[in-house]
Write a protein that holds these residues in place. Sequence first.
Motif, short mmCIF file in Angstrom:
data_model
loop_
_atom_site.label_atom_id
_atom_site.label_comp_id
_atom_site.label_asym_id
_atom_site.label_seq_id
_atom_site.Cartn_x
_atom_site.Cartn_y
_atom_site.Cartn_z
N ALA A 90 0.83 -1.21 0.00
CA ALA A 90 0.00 0.00 0.00
C ALA A 90 0.86 1.25 0.00
O ALA A 90 0.55 2.24 -0.68
CB ALA A 90 -0.93 -0.01 1.20
N ALA A 91 1.95 1.23 0.76
CA ALA A 91 2.85 2.39 0.78
C ALA A 91 3.43 2.65 -0.60
O ALA A 91 3.52 3.80 -1.04
CB ALA A 91 3.97 2.16 1.80
N ASN A 94 0.71 4.07 -2.94
CA ASN A 94 0.31 5.43 -2.60
C ASN A 94 1.40 6.46 -2.83
O ASN A 94 1.21 7.63 -2.52
CB ASN A 94 -0.15 5.50 -1.14
N LYS A 96 2.99 9.08 -4.52
CA LYS A 96 2.75 10.07 -5.55
C LYS A 96 3.00 11.43 -4.93
O LYS A 96 2.81 11.62 -3.73
CB LYS A 96 1.34 9.96 -6.11
N ALA A 98 2.49 14.73 -3.33
CA ALA A 98 1.31 15.16 -2.58
C ALA A 98 1.37 16.65 -2.29
O ALA A 98 2.44 17.23 -2.18
CB ALA A 98 1.21 14.39 -1.28
N HIS A 128 -2.60 6.90 4.92
CA HIS A 128 -2.60 6.21 3.62
C HIS A 128 -3.42 4.93 3.60
O HIS A 128 -3.55 4.31 2.56
CB HIS A 128 -1.16 5.94 3.20
N ARG A 129 -3.95 4.54 4.72
CA ARG A 129 -4.74 3.31 4.76
C ARG A 129 -6.08 3.50 4.06
O ARG A 129 -6.60 2.60 3.42
CB ARG A 129 -4.96 2.89 6.21
N SER A 131 -8.67 6.11 1.61
CA SER A 131 -8.69 7.22 0.66
C SER A 131 -9.39 8.41 1.30
O SER A 131 -10.38 8.27 2.00
CB SER A 131 -9.45 6.78 -0.59
#
Length: 137
Positions: A90-91, A94, A96, A98, A128-129, A131
């Motif tokens: 997931a890290a 995610n 990108k 920011a 980040h878990r 949205s």
Amino acid sequence: AWVFQGTLRLIVTGSNVSLVLVQKDSDNIFASCGFTMGDHGQFVRRATDSRCHFGLLMSKLADSRNIAACSHAILGICFPTKLDALDFEAALLNLKPADEEHVANSMREIRHLMGPHASSCELWVHLHRFSSDVRKA
């Protein structure tokens, strides 16, 4: 037999990302690789037969026993639990660029929910878990 046991650090600086394997006891760097955001698929691949195993293309590798050193190697890594592996994946997904103000506001909101003693690491994981887009939540 284990060649290495330690910590995987994911370090983001601007649009540059570094994966660093740090030895457990000595805090020495065992291996590392760097890439730009969005290019992690060239450097990190999940094993097809496991949810906890990944292959990493490392650009700097030094054997802790000083037997061998090379400039590129594919290392297989295993996370102790599926949850740890999912957090790592997931890290990466995610990663990108920011908006810093948006991230700071989100961190403040999460700190309010989790309490004043939550570490920055805990806040970042929770940020980040899920949205922040209501349509995806």
